[in-house]
Write an enzyme that holds these catalytic residues in place. Structure first.
Site, PDB file in Angstrom:
ATOM      1  CG  HIS A  99      -1.554   1.335   1.474  1.00 49.88           C
ATOM      2  ND1 HIS A  99      -2.353   1.951   0.532  1.00 49.88           N
ATOM      3  CD2 HIS A  99      -1.490   2.194   2.528  1.00 49.88           C
ATOM      4  CE1 HIS A  99      -2.772   3.112   1.011  1.00 49.88           C
ATOM      5  NE2 HIS A  99      -2.247   3.284   2.219  1.00 49.88           N
ATOM      6  CG  HIS A 132      -0.011   7.462   1.044  1.00 49.06           C
ATOM      7  ND1 HIS A 132       0.001   8.170   2.225  1.00 49.06           N
ATOM      8  CD2 HIS A 132      -0.737   6.339   1.288  1.00 49.06           C
ATOM      9  CE1 HIS A 132      -0.696   7.503   3.155  1.00 49.06           C
ATOM     10  NE2 HIS A 132      -1.144   6.385   2.600  1.00 49.06           N
ATOM     11  CE1 TYR A 191       4.440  -6.446 -21.198  1.00 46.95           C
ATOM     12  CE2 TYR A 191       4.053  -4.314 -22.234  1.00 46.95           C
ATOM     13  CZ  TYR A 191       4.585  -5.596 -22.272  1.00 46.95           C
ATOM     14  OH  TYR A 191       5.239  -6.015 -23.378  1.00 46.95           O
TER      15      TYR A 191
HETATM   16 ZN   LIG Z   1      -2.396   4.978   3.364  1.00 45.83          ZN
END
Ligand SMILES: [Zn+2]
Length: 212
Positions: free
Chosen positions: A92, A94, A119
């Site tokens: 995860h 940003h 892709y």
């Molecule tokens: Zn986050």
């Protein structure tokens, strides 16, 4: 791969992602499934400077087994693992371009990036947008669970991507493919483009045995 090798791999990929500007400060987190629980990067840790011995080890009820306190975003990972038994790792971030797309209005919530390259289709397939929730809101975990059965990756509105893979390497590479596609999408915003058509996507699904 045994647990100590997986710990080293989290550190290696974390440093690589941080050094290339794919996540900044103490944002972003990485997890890996183990035989007896899972590993997650600690809260307030910088991905560029992780200590393999201090990674948070958790059980499937979210309880700490060892290491530092886990990222406050642990529930994002758990929600995806619970729905995807084939997921070996989750990333995860940003990351800038994906986060930029997550802030745009008028996106198709079922699939918020077009199939610009083969892709992207092969690594991400379809990318649903999860509505905005404040940080730590348990409703966000519920929303992710609702989509995770059908999708290996989701984009959190006004936030960033959560991407699973069969291995940590697969999850990292898929995250990078998503980020590059988001960059292309933004570069091409005012340009007429030709995404892959349905026949081309069907061909990829057949040849590469994609299931989506
Ligand atoms: Zn986050």
């Amino acid at each position: 791969m045994n647990e100590s090798a997986l710990r080293e791999e989290i550190v290696r990929f974390g440093r690589s992602l941080f050094d290339r500007g794919l996540t900044a400060g103490s944002t972003g987190n990485i997890s890996v499934r183990l035989d007896d629980g899972w590993l997650l990067t600690p809260t307030n840790a910088c991905l560029g400077n992780l200590d393999p011995a201090r990674l948070a080890k958790l059980d499937w009820q979210g309880r700490s087994i060892s290491g530092d306190a886990p990222s406050k975003e642990a529930f994002l990972h758990r929600s995806l693992y619970e729905e995807r038994q084939d997921a070996g790792a989750i990333v995860h971030l940003h990351s800038t371009h994906s986060a930029a797309v997550s802030c745009m209005s008028g996106l198709d919530h079922a699939n918020c990036l077009p199939p610009l390259t083969a892709y992207f289709v092969m690594k991400i397939s379809r990318l649903p947008l999860v509505p905005y929730y404040r940080p730590g809101d348990p409703a966000l975990g519920v929303a992710i669970k609702g989509l995770a059965g059908k999708h290996s990756a989701v984009l959190l509105a006004n936030h960033g991507p959560v991407v699973s893979g069969s291995s940590l390497e697969a999850a990292v590479y898929a995250t990078e493919e998503l980020e590059e596609t988001a960059k292309l999408f933004l570069l091409l915003r005012n340009t007429a483009t030709s995404p892959l058509n349905n026949a081309q996507i069907e061909e990829l699904k057949t040849v590469f045995k994609l299931d989506f």
